[in-house]
Design a protein around this motif. Sequence first.
Motif, mmCIF file in Angstrom:
data_model
loop_
_atom_site.group_PDB
_atom_site.id
_atom_site.type_symbol
_atom_site.label_atom_id
_atom_site.label_comp_id
_atom_site.label_asym_id
_atom_site.label_seq_id
_atom_site.Cartn_x
_atom_site.Cartn_y
_atom_site.Cartn_z
ATOM 1 N N TYR A 26 39.513 16.420 58.034
ATOM 2 C CA TYR A 26 39.918 17.189 59.212
ATOM 3 C C TYR A 26 41.400 17.006 59.560
ATOM 4 O O TYR A 26 41.837 17.399 60.629
ATOM 5 N N GLU A 27 42.175 16.432 58.638
ATOM 6 C CA GLU A 27 43.592 16.209 58.933
ATOM 7 C C GLU A 27 44.349 17.501 59.183
ATOM 8 O O GLU A 27 45.369 17.501 59.881
ATOM 9 N N HIS A 28 43.875 18.601 58.623
ATOM 10 C CA HIS A 28 44.625 19.861 58.756
ATOM 11 C C HIS A 28 44.599 20.400 60.184
ATOM 12 O O HIS A 28 45.375 21.318 60.505
ATOM 13 N N VAL A 29 43.723 19.858 61.034
ATOM 14 C CA VAL A 29 43.734 20.277 62.435
ATOM 15 C C VAL A 29 43.991 19.104 63.390
ATOM 16 O O VAL A 29 44.036 19.308 64.605
ATOM 17 N N ARG A 30 44.153 17.920 62.860
ATOM 18 C CA ARG A 30 44.426 16.745 63.686
ATOM 19 C C ARG A 30 45.705 16.079 63.195
ATOM 20 O O ARG A 30 45.695 15.202 62.333
ATOM 21 N N ALA A 31 46.791 16.489 63.743
ATOM 22 C CA ALA A 31 48.085 15.970 63.301
ATOM 23 C C ALA A 31 48.185 14.466 63.496
ATOM 24 O O ALA A 31 48.789 13.759 62.676
ATOM 25 N N SER A 32 47.587 13.956 64.562
ATOM 26 C CA SER A 32 47.677 12.519 64.835
ATOM 27 C C SER A 32 46.977 11.703 63.750
ATOM 28 O O SER A 32 47.415 10.598 63.412
ATOM 29 N N THR A 33 45.880 12.245 63.192
ATOM 30 C CA THR A 33 45.170 11.552 62.113
ATOM 31 C C THR A 33 46.042 11.465 60.875
ATOM 32 O O THR A 33 46.128 10.416 60.227
ATOM 33 N N TYR A 34 46.697 12.569 60.566
ATOM 34 C CA TYR A 34 47.620 12.575 59.421
ATOM 35 C C TYR A 34 48.766 11.593 59.642
ATOM 36 O O TYR A 34 49.112 10.802 58.750
ATOM 37 N N GLU A 35 49.357 11.614 60.817
ATOM 38 C CA GLU A 35 50.497 10.737 61.104
ATOM 39 C C GLU A 35 50.098 9.271 61.045
ATOM 40 O O GLU A 35 50.865 8.431 60.554
ATOM 41 N N GLU A 36 48.900 8.954 61.529
ATOM 42 C CA GLU A 36 48.422 7.571 61.475
ATOM 43 C C GLU A 36 48.223 7.124 60.028
ATOM 44 O O GLU A 36 48.586 6.003 59.653
ATOM 45 N N ASN B 79 40.086 18.265 50.362
ATOM 46 C CA ASN B 79 39.335 18.744 51.519
ATOM 47 C C ASN B 79 37.875 19.038 51.196
ATOM 48 O O ASN B 79 37.064 19.233 52.097
#
Length: 352
Positions: free
Chosen positions: A273-283, A320
């Motif tokens: 779900y990183e493609h809709v949760r930028a904070s998850t990607y950044e973490e 994905n």
Amino acid sequence: MIQLNHEDEELHWRSPNEPPFQISGFAWWSQEHKYRRLPVVVSGAIREEVDDLANHTAGGQIRFQTNATKLMIKVRLYGPNNMDHITATAVNGFDCYLGLPGSQLYYGTTRFPHNANEYESVFFESVEPELRCITLNFPLYQGVHEVQIGVNSDATMVEYPPYGNEGKVIVYGTSITQGGCASRPGMAYSNILSRRFNIEFINLGFSGNGKGDPEIAEFISQIENPRCLMLDYDANCVNVDGLITTMPEFIRIFRSRHSEVPILVVSRTPCGYEHVRASTYEERVARRNYQCGLVRELRNQGDLFIYFCDGADLLGEVWNECTVDGLHPTDLGFMQIANGLTPILKGILQIC
């Protein structure tokens, strides 16, 4: 004790605890003869969650050769399947491969009622009486009290050929390392890798509890003849601070006994779900950058036997599509992980 049915009297039943069977994947087997991934400890020596998970038999294998025309297994488990997003065949099942390492082929998986805490199952019957190498993979998310192997009474049973490479590849990590959510035991990535390298793999993935505990680092450092240590516990740290707090000390403890054994640090794989949760990607990127920087720093300090692998590279372009729930890999995900790690481990282990 497992009870034998009248119909089974034509079979010869044996415990895999005795020759010619070989038990692998349990680092303390030779001392304790328990289907357990850590040594038995007094209460409080390690976190209770880890102590319980150590009884899960992920990565354990039974290896032998036989010319049996029929092969069965009887199993007594700690309990029935209680997982809601992993198949019962992975949680409580054994699966069977035929052939030598490097040429093993899947044959079959145990079948049993979903709520069973003991069962018997036929792997094969009515096959030609040819001598075959057998590998049975233990359940991934359950403890095993007892196993019995049954073959036709006139079958020959001999030892499996010894490993072609000395030592053990130790994989420490999370639920993903343990094998969630493979469809059957042989599809956990450590088991896939064990079929490609003629060397013993030790799976020390602790679901939700691969947190870099120093007590576990101490136990790992005591495992005899390590060939490589993989640290794959990023996903169980709440944030990057968890890695900063634990990873340097974990490495220091292992290095205190093994100054030149390769260590491979693997950062977490992408979430679905990183493609809709930028904070998850950044973490995830922050965690990756810390681990990569730590490895670089240690190499600059003279440790030339430590390496880094970016978990984002392992799943490839299909990242994905590789999970059950956005985090835990399917069989596709585990195969992608194993495919990505294979050339890296070949280089580190110097195995062709």
